[in-house]
Design an enzyme around this catalytic site. Structure first.
Site, mmCIF file in Angstrom:
data_model
loop_
_atom_site.group_PDB
_atom_site.id
_atom_site.type_symbol
_atom_site.label_atom_id
_atom_site.label_comp_id
_atom_site.label_asym_id
_atom_site.label_seq_id
_atom_site.Cartn_x
_atom_site.Cartn_y
_atom_site.Cartn_z
ATOM 1 N N ASP A 101 33.626 7.723 32.079
ATOM 2 C CA ASP A 101 33.313 7.041 33.333
ATOM 3 C C ASP A 101 34.458 6.123 33.767
ATOM 4 O OD1 ASP A 101 30.816 8.195 33.307
ATOM 5 O OD2 ASP A 101 29.868 6.487 32.320
HETATM 6 N N1 URA Z 1 28.720 8.098 27.843
HETATM 7 C C1 URA Z 1 28.697 7.339 28.966
HETATM 8 O O1 URA Z 1 27.663 6.808 29.348
HETATM 9 N N2 URA Z 1 29.855 7.171 29.631
HETATM 10 C C2 URA Z 1 31.029 7.709 29.226
HETATM 11 O O2 URA Z 1 32.043 7.511 29.880
HETATM 12 C C3 URA Z 1 31.032 8.490 28.064
HETATM 13 C C4 URA Z 1 29.857 8.665 27.393
#
Ligand code: URA
Length: 241
Positions: A101
């Site tokens: 993310d």
């Molecule tokens: N899980 C999440 O919630 N975000 C990420 O970026 C990776 C795994």
């Protein structure tokens, strides 16, 4: 010999599914002959042309990036935000394997090796993905057991995983938790922690299989060596069979 769509994906031209579409759209030629059959087999000596471009084997590159927060894991962004490609100095058309993310930091692999990328993202590849997360509140033993046994997110039960409490800070009422998961659903860690009542404040991927961030600062990257690439192939093949 391998199937034409697999060979096209192996060149890093596009995904296997997109290659199948291109074959059916009559945009693929082998040794000058139009091929519309999905099961068509090719060898390394065959010359494949897709949408008028002859595929040549680009040198394979494997990059391990320490992704900082505030960078998107796409090759371009419609809001003009910084992308992971902006952090690299390479002429090769590498792309991220899976995604982190915008506000997640940590280990990200980028490559032009479509085969390895597909294997790593395959649900059966089962490689460890280790995340360290800072969450609101005090995480208790019961919640850790729930996480380990699988929780339901978006109507899907997560598979068994590793979970442990690293620390709790009374002053800020926050806990640090380590999660080792094998899947890669959208926002999986955030949703897993939310399902046991804890909002994620910070998230970092620390390890992917045997690869770690050792020696890298946020925003830095390094190339994997051939030994590491072979080991990675072994790890994903081992679990897939
Ligand atoms: N899980 C999440 O919630 N975000 C990420 O970026 C990776 C795994």
């Amino acid at each position: 010999m391998e199937r034409l769509q697999k060979a096209i994906a192996g060149f890093g031209y596009c995904s296997r599914r997109k290659a199948e579409k291109l074959i059916l759209e009559k945009k693929v030629f082998v040794n000058g002959e139009m091929i519309t059959e999905l099961g068509y087999k090719v060898s390394a000596n065959d010359i494949i042309t897709v949408e008028g471009k002859t595929l040549t084997q680009e040198k394979k590159e494997y990059i391990l990036l320490y992704k900082p927060r505030g960078v998107v894991t796409t090759t371009s962004d419609e809001h003009n935000r910084k992308t992971v490609l902006d952090l690299l100095e390479t002429e090769t058309r590498v792309y991220p394997v899976g995604r982190l993310d915008y506000d997640t930091s940590g280990l990200l692999i980028l490559t032009n090796d479509g085969q390895l990328a597909n294997l790593l993202m395959h649900p059966k590849s089962q490689v460890d993905k280790v995340y360290i997360t800072k969450v609101k509140g005090l995480v208790n033993k019961k919640e850790i057991l729930q996480l380990r046994n699988g929780v339901t997110i978006d109507g899907f039960k997560t598979s068994k995983c590793g979970a442990r409490i690293i620390s709790y800070d009374k002053k800020t009422d926050t806990s640090i938790v380590e999660l080792t998961i094998h899947e890669g659903k959208n926002h999986q860690v955030k949703k897993m922690m939310a399902s046991v009542g804890h909002e994620v404040i910070k998230l970092k991927r620390e390890r992917l299989s045997f690869l770690t961030l050792k020696g890298l600062k946020s925003g830095e990257y390094r190339y994997l060596n051939i030994k590491e690439v072979k080991k990675l192939y072994n790890e994903v093949q081992k679990n897939k069979d």
